[in-house]
Each structure stands twice: as C-alpha cells, then as structure tokens.
Design a protein around this motif. Sequence first.
Motif, PDB file in Angstrom:
ATOM      1  N   GLY A 185      -3.146 -34.902  14.443  1.00 47.79           N
ATOM      2  CA  GLY A 185      -2.985 -34.917  16.252  1.00 47.79           C
ATOM      3  C   GLY A 185      -1.820 -35.116  16.759  1.00 47.79           C
ATOM      4  O   GLY A 185      -1.856 -35.744  17.902  1.00 47.79           O
ATOM      5  N   ASP A 186      -0.588 -34.901  16.162  1.00 45.57           N
ATOM      6  CA  ASP A 186       0.514 -35.329  16.771  1.00 45.57           C
ATOM      7  C   ASP A 186       1.014 -34.275  17.869  1.00 45.57           C
ATOM      8  O   ASP A 186       2.256 -34.624  18.373  1.00 45.57           O
ATOM      9  CB  ASP A 186       1.660 -35.335  15.703  1.00 45.57           C
ATOM     10  CG  ASP A 186       1.917 -33.967  14.808  1.00 45.57           C
ATOM     11  OD1 ASP A 186       1.540 -33.116  15.479  1.00 45.57           O
ATOM     12  OD2 ASP A 186       2.605 -34.065  13.669  1.00 45.57           O
ATOM     13  N   GLN A 187       0.225 -33.327  18.181  1.00 45.62           N
ATOM     14  CA  GLN A 187       0.601 -32.374  19.277  1.00 45.62           C
ATOM     15  C   GLN A 187       2.087 -31.858  19.182  1.00 45.62           C
ATOM     16  O   GLN A 187       2.721 -31.497  19.969  1.00 45.62           O
ATOM     17  CB  GLN A 187       0.358 -32.972  20.460  1.00 45.62           C
ATOM     18  CG  GLN A 187      -0.819 -33.675  20.906  1.00 45.62           C
ATOM     19  CD  GLN A 187      -2.012 -32.507  20.818  1.00 45.62           C
ATOM     20  OE1 GLN A 187      -1.751 -31.563  21.088  1.00 45.62           O
ATOM     21  NE2 GLN A 187      -3.122 -33.421  20.470  1.00 45.62           N
ATOM     22  N   GLY A 188       2.318 -31.545  17.774  1.00 43.49           N
ATOM     23  CA  GLY A 188       3.440 -30.673  17.641  1.00 43.49           C
ATOM     24  C   GLY A 188       4.870 -31.588  17.542  1.00 43.49           C
ATOM     25  O   GLY A 188       6.031 -31.111  17.384  1.00 43.49           O
ATOM     26  N   ILE A 189       4.772 -33.004  17.548  1.00 50.03           N
ATOM     27  CA  ILE A 189       5.974 -33.621  17.598  1.00 50.03           C
ATOM     28  C   ILE A 189       5.614 -34.749  16.400  1.00 50.03           C
ATOM     29  O   ILE A 189       4.772 -35.632  16.640  1.00 50.03           O
ATOM     30  CB  ILE A 189       6.235 -34.402  19.108  1.00 50.03           C
ATOM     31  CG1 ILE A 189       6.431 -33.398  20.142  1.00 50.03           C
ATOM     32  CG2 ILE A 189       7.356 -35.394  18.899  1.00 50.03           C
ATOM     33  CD1 ILE A 189       7.693 -32.178  19.716  1.00 50.03           C
ATOM     34  N   ASP A 190       6.583 -34.996  15.707  1.00 52.21           N
ATOM     35  CA  ASP A 190       6.570 -35.928  14.398  1.00 52.21           C
ATOM     36  C   ASP A 190       7.318 -36.985  14.950  1.00 52.21           C
ATOM     37  O   ASP A 190       6.742 -38.269  14.628  1.00 52.21           O
ATOM     38  CB  ASP A 190       7.028 -35.232  13.359  1.00 52.21           C
ATOM     39  CG  ASP A 190       6.227 -34.148  12.840  1.00 52.21           C
ATOM     40  OD1 ASP A 190       5.126 -34.115  12.748  1.00 52.21           O
ATOM     41  OD2 ASP A 190       6.937 -32.908  12.630  1.00 52.21           O
ATOM     42  N   VAL A 191       8.361 -36.927  15.477  1.00 51.06           N
ATOM     43  CA  VAL A 191       9.418 -38.199  16.007  1.00 51.06           C
ATOM     44  C   VAL A 191       9.670 -38.199  17.475  1.00 51.06           C
ATOM     45  O   VAL A 191       9.994 -36.966  17.864  1.00 51.06           O
ATOM     46  CB  VAL A 191      10.471 -38.314  14.976  1.00 51.06           C
ATOM     47  CG1 VAL A 191      11.419 -39.479  15.353  1.00 51.06           C
ATOM     48  CG2 VAL A 191       9.994 -38.381  13.464  1.00 51.06           C
ATOM     49  N   ILE A 192       9.384 -39.248  17.881  1.00 54.93           N
ATOM     50  CA  ILE A 192      10.385 -39.367  19.384  1.00 54.93           C
ATOM     51  C   ILE A 192      11.520 -40.380  19.388  1.00 54.93           C
ATOM     52  O   ILE A 192      11.344 -41.099  18.887  1.00 54.93           O
ATOM     53  CB  ILE A 192       9.244 -39.836  20.272  1.00 54.93           C
ATOM     54  CG1 ILE A 192       7.980 -38.938  20.627  1.00 54.93           C
ATOM     55  CG2 ILE A 192       9.698 -40.315  21.758  1.00 54.93           C
ATOM     56  CD1 ILE A 192       6.950 -39.230  21.185  1.00 54.93           C
ATOM     57  N   ALA A 193      12.759 -39.765  19.700  1.00 53.80           N
ATOM     58  CA  ALA A 193      13.753 -40.447  19.888  1.00 53.80           C
ATOM     59  C   ALA A 193      14.174 -40.576  21.300  1.00 53.80           C
ATOM     60  O   ALA A 193      14.177 -39.743  21.987  1.00 53.80           O
ATOM     61  CB  ALA A 193      14.799 -39.638  18.914  1.00 53.80           C
TER      62      ALA A 193
END
Length: 488
Positions: free
Chosen positions: A404-412
């Motif tokens: 359920g990451d909504q299309g994003i794996d890492v936030i920088a």
Amino acid sequence: MNHINCGDDKQELMNIITNTNEWISNIQEENSHENITHIGWFKMGYYDETYLVMKGTQIFHFMFEKHNKYKCDILDLYGKQLVYKDNMVIISDYTNSAILKTIIFETYSQLCIFKQHLDLVSNLRTKKQIEYANKIIDKVNGLIKNPEVRTICLNFLKNFLHDVFLYPNSIKSIEKDIFYTVEQGEYLLLTDRNDLEKIKFEKEDEKSFYDILDDVGIKLEQDGHKLNKHLEYLADLLNSKYEINSFKDSVLVSWQILYRISMEVYWDEWNKQYGDYFIGIDELNLKHCLEIYCDIDIIDSSKLMNPEVLGRFIYYLIKQDKFEGILTLKDNYLICYDTILSLIPECLENKQKRAFERLIVKDFSNVKYSIHDIDTMNGREFESFIAHLFSKMGYSTTVTKSSGDQGIDVIAEKNGKKIGIQAKCYSGLVSNSAIQEAVAGINYYKLDQAIVITNNYFTKSAQELAKSNNVILWDRNMLKEKLSEIEF
C-alpha cells in the motif's frame, strides 16, 4: 537579377538613364531612405563602357557590349553578401553563396562612393526600423498587461506552439516566415537578419517547427514562406479585438507577446523544480550558475544539453539578469543559448575530470556497491539502497511501507523540497505502469517531484509519459554515474 536590353545607340542609352533618374526621383519622395547616387562611367573588363546608378539598395548597371548592344543589370543588394577587394566588389547570395555579380571600378574613389551610398542607406533604414520597432514594443507593453490577452496567448502556446520557444531552429524557422511577411520588423525578431537570409532547415539536428507541432497532434502543410496559419489567425484575432493598426503589425505584436509569456512560463517551471539549488542567485555570476546546473543531482547528465532542459534553465538565467554586462541583447534567447553552448562544455568537462579523479584515487577494497551488486538485489533491498544513496546526496529519506505504498517507495527531502521515488529493480525494461504509479503518489504524499529509478532502462512509451507528467527518469547509466560520484 534582372537583365534589360537597351538598344545599340549611346544617345538612346542616355535617354534611358535620364528617364530612369526621373522615375527614381518620383519614387524618392515616398521612400525617403532610398537615396539616389550616380557612380558615373567606367570601363570594366569585357565592356568598353559602363554606367552605374544606385537607388536605395538597388543598382542599375548599364553596360555596352562589344557587339554594339547596351544592356542593364538591375540587382537589389538588400540581403546580399558583399566582399570588397581592391577596386572590386563581389556580390553573392547569402543562401547558397552563389556569386550574382562582380563590379570592377575604374578608380578607388568610385568604390568609396559606392560604399558611402550603402552606408547612408543602411543608417536611414536602421533608423526607420528602430522607430517602427519602438511603436510595436509600446503596443506589446500595453497589451501584455491585459488578462484576456494573456489567456488567449497562453492557450495558443499550449495548443499550437508547445515548447517551440525552447528549440532555436524552430524559432528561426517561424521567424523566417515572419520576416518574409513583415520585413521591416527584423529588429523585433530573435534571429539575426543575415541568418534569416541564409538558414536552411531541410537537415537540422534539432526538431523543426512542424516536427514539434506533429508531436502534439497538429498537422500543417509546409508551404514555403507562407506565414503559419494559426499564427495568422492569432494576429487577426488580436487585431480585430484590440485595433493594433494592421495585420502586419499584429503579427509582430503577437510574436513578441508569445515570446515574453513563454519566458515567464519557463522561468516559473524551472524555479519551482530547481530553484532551491540556486540559493543566493542574486550573488551568483553566470559561471557559478552553470557549475550548479551541471551538478544538479537529480538531472540525468545526458539531458543537460537537451533544449527542453537547457532551454528552461536559460530562460531562468535571462529573467535573473545573468547575461547583464555580458551580452548587449541580454534577453535574446538565441544569443543567450549560443553563449551557454560555448561555456557549458568546460563545465561538463570539469565534472568529468572530478569523476575521473574520484575513480582513480578510490580504494576499491572498500567499495560497497557496484551495478552488478544492485542487479542481484530484490525489490526491498533496492528500495533501501536508493534511500541510502539519497542520504549520501544530502537528503533525509524515508522508506515507505512495503504494501500500500501508493506508488512511492522512498521519500527524500532537502531544502524544503519533497521528492517521491519509485524504485524498480528489473531484469527487463520498465513500462508505463511505473510512471503512472509515481504520478498517483505525487498527490497522495503531496510531493514536489517524482523520480522513477531502475537498474535497467525505460520503454519509449514510458519516457514519453514521464515527459508529459514531469516525472524524472534515472536509468542504468544514471545509476552507474551516481555510483562513481558518491562515497558510500
């Protein structure tokens, strides 16, 4: 060049010259810049005697041939290339360099009179064109503040000239057509008049005007120097709504407004996406700005010379007055573009030298990652590696939950800017779905930018979708470049 037979009698020739002079005199009142000068008689090579009259940029060269026939060559020097050597002037075509005519004067003083006449005509023409340009600019300055005009022109750019103002050869192509429609407006065009005369567009590396329109689904017939249909419609519309004065004036007013609005749009796009890299921009000179540009960590270095990236950066520099004191025409995109093209190779070479030095002095016994190590990672390991990579680049990073990451794996995050990263460790090409997922994640996580990173490459359709949604792509080459730049 026109040729006219003048008979075989000298008196008859003199009558023609006299009548020509009377005809020229009648025209002169209507065209005050078209002065008349008689160079007079002189011998020239094959011809026993010749007589030269100049009217504005036109020459009337009467020649007596050895078989007792007089003829007259009529040639307009405007837009022609003139080369002077001793008492001789060689006149050639700018377009194909073909020699049109050679005149060999009997005395040097005759050549001086010839030059003085053209200098005077040029000065008077320039004065008249500057006066005309100032009149058009005054109209532009008034209309560009009108919200309705801005809406009309923004919609026109979006639908008919999408990104044309990023491509130098596309600008020149359209301006060549404008020049043939409104010749006196050359001071309002970005393209140098000499270039307008000699440019050939059949075999250009960059996209042509028609290629770009084709990209956005618009098909136009290429019909010589006829003004583009949609630009003609816009000029007609603005002229009818705002009484610009004439259709020709409206063409130039429309083009100027489109250029200025494009500059504002591109500045805003660049500033929103990369402005944080240029903190203290007011104190930075052009060279420092270029160095920062070449080192922007999220731009693929192979895209740095792409007009769609470089062009927006140049408009940003123009709006920040970074060409002030360097260029006379500091807001002319074409001149600024050529200036940056001459400077950027040194910046890129310095970047490559630094990467080379790091590679040479690096202790490979301590190297933790190679591209081949990355190829063996599973999806979650690759996400953690990307988070670690961006932390080494100065970002604070967070790996999202695996489901359920909504299309994003890492936030920088860095400098108040929030980037969402979709990480794809694939053995094959990455398709559209990864781009779609990243786009969906932008709104969900309230991101400023999305990047899709892979150890492989992207399909062509994925690249096109990313471009239309302003998603940055890092492929295998970009990833290898980052591995060589960053100390883990």
